[in-house]
Design a protein around this motif. Structure first.
Motif, PDB file in Angstrom:
ATOM      1  N   UNK A  55       0.821  -1.221   0.000  1.00 24.48           N
ATOM      2  CA  UNK A  55       0.000   0.000   0.000  1.00 24.48           C
ATOM      3  C   UNK A  55       0.850   1.263   0.000  1.00 24.48           C
ATOM      4  N   UNK A  56       1.946   1.255   0.733  1.00 25.18           N
ATOM      5  CA  UNK A  56       2.790   2.456   0.826  1.00 25.18           C
ATOM      6  C   UNK A  56       3.301   2.875  -0.542  1.00 25.18           C
ATOM      7  N   UNK A  57       3.794   1.923  -1.313  1.00 27.26           N
ATOM      8  CA  UNK A  57       4.323   2.276  -2.632  1.00 27.26           C
ATOM      9  C   UNK A  57       3.206   2.678  -3.585  1.00 27.26           C
ATOM     10  N   UNK A  58       2.046   2.059  -3.467  1.00 25.27           N
ATOM     11  CA  UNK A  58       0.911   2.465  -4.307  1.00 25.27           C
ATOM     12  C   UNK A  58       0.592   3.941  -4.093  1.00 25.27           C
ATOM     13  N   UNK A  59       0.560   4.359  -2.845  1.00 27.73           N
ATOM     14  CA  UNK A  59       0.290   5.767  -2.535  1.00 27.73           C
ATOM     15  C   UNK A  59       1.404   6.659  -3.092  1.00 27.73           C
ATOM     16  N   UNK A  79      -7.085  -4.138  -3.053  1.00 27.39           N
ATOM     17  CA  UNK A  79      -7.163  -2.675  -3.149  1.00 27.39           C
ATOM     18  C   UNK A  79      -6.170  -1.957  -2.228  1.00 27.39           C
ATOM     19  N   UNK A  80      -4.907  -2.399  -2.174  1.00 31.75           N
ATOM     20  CA  UNK A  80      -3.955  -1.769  -1.251  1.00 31.75           C
ATOM     21  C   UNK A  80      -3.694  -0.305  -1.598  1.00 31.75           C
ATOM     22  N   UNK A  81      -3.825   0.556  -0.613  1.00 26.89           N
ATOM     23  CA  UNK A  81      -3.551   1.973  -0.810  1.00 26.89           C
ATOM     24  C   UNK A  81      -4.716   2.780  -1.328  1.00 26.89           C
ATOM     25  N   UNK A  82      -5.786   2.138  -1.785  1.00 20.18           N
ATOM     26  CA  UNK A  82      -6.899   2.881  -2.381  1.00 20.18           C
ATOM     27  C   UNK A  82      -7.538   3.834  -1.372  1.00 20.18           C
ATOM     28  N   UNK A  86      -7.675   8.012  -1.516  1.00 21.40           N
ATOM     29  CA  UNK A  86      -8.930   8.763  -1.419  1.00 21.40           C
ATOM     30  C   UNK A  86      -8.874   9.801  -0.309  1.00 21.40           C
ATOM     31  N   UNK A  87      -8.269   9.422   0.800  1.00 25.39           N
ATOM     32  CA  UNK A  87      -8.221  10.317   1.949  1.00 25.39           C
ATOM     33  C   UNK A  87      -7.298  11.508   1.725  1.00 25.39           C
ATOM     34  N   UNK A  88      -6.261  11.317   0.908  1.00 30.41           N
ATOM     35  CA  UNK A  88      -5.221  12.348   0.787  1.00 30.41           C
ATOM     36  C   UNK A  88      -5.273  13.148  -0.506  1.00 30.41           C
ATOM     37  N   UNK A  89      -5.962  12.642  -1.529  1.00 29.77           N
ATOM     38  CA  UNK A  89      -5.889  13.269  -2.847  1.00 29.77           C
ATOM     39  C   UNK A  89      -7.274  13.455  -3.439  1.00 29.77           C
TER      40      UNK A  89
END
Length: 216
Positions: A55-59, A79-82, A86-89
């Motif tokens: 998830x970290x790299x996806x973000x 759905x890692x990082x999804x 959404x929360x940040x962008x």
């Protein structure tokens, strides 16, 4: 024309190319589709620890490419990082897991999942619960054998996924079956003619949902 970024949380460039090709075929003339591949994950994510770690790299990929895209698809079934994107962008984000479950559950249908990764069964159930679809989820049926070896043998992969899908329908009462995994997208394309119930293809489901969100 909007530009969609498909992020592959697995580190296989070949898998990215395959998923991008399928996604492009779903949105010809409606959106531009580009791919990005993780570098720190395994070539195929097969357990919960790797899924969470990816998830970290996806973000990070989303952050780097945010200015050049109008929507994002996270193309691994958990759905890692999804949620973090959404929360940040301020950009629409669709995960292939959630998108396929929502499509499978339309009209109150009961749905099952056919996949290759036994170590992700709990993560799949958690995803269904998290989006309020546990009551319609009939469970996960698995193929035998090593997931990576299966993915490297397309004919065997399609045959074993067909057996798992049949078990979802005949033993669990599923009224739709999801082929659960981004790297399985090519096999998913081959299976519908064998079944009377809908076979849900996660990449196509995610593209459909994102195009609707973008209004194109």
């Amino acid at each position: 024309m909007p530009r969609i970024l498909l992020i592959n949380p697995n580190s296989s460039a070949a898998t990215t190319a395959m998923m991008v090709s399928i996604a492009r075929a779903c949105c010809t003339g409606r959106a531009e589709l580009v791919g990005a591949t993780a570098t720190r994950a395994p070539s195929m994510i097969v357990d919960a620890d790797a899924l969470t770690a990816s998830a970290t790299e996806v973000v990070e990929i989303a952050q780097r490419q945010l200015d050049g895209c109008d929507g994002i698809i996270v193309a691994a079934f958990g759905d890692p990082g999804a949620a973090a994107i959404r929360a940040a962008m301020a950009v629409p984000v669709v995960g292939i897991g959630e998108a396929s479950m929502r499509e499978a559950a339309l009209g109150g249908r009961r749905f099952g999942i056919a996949t290759v990764t036994p170590a992700l069964v709990a993560s799949i159930a958690a995803l269904a619960e998290g989006i309020g679809l546990s009551a319609q989820f009939t469970g996960t049926r698995l193929t035998p054998g090593d997931p990576a070896a299966l993915a490297a043998d397309p004919a065997r992969l399609a045959a074993t996924l067909a057996e798992a899908a049949r078990a979802c329908i005949e033993q669990d009462g599923a009224e739709a079956v999801i082929i659960g995994g981004g790297p399985l997208a090519q096999a998913a394309d081959q299976l519908q003619p064998q079944f009377a119930v809908p076979i849900i293809k996660p990449i196509a489901a995610a593209v459909t949902q994102l195009l609707a969100t973008l209004g194109v």
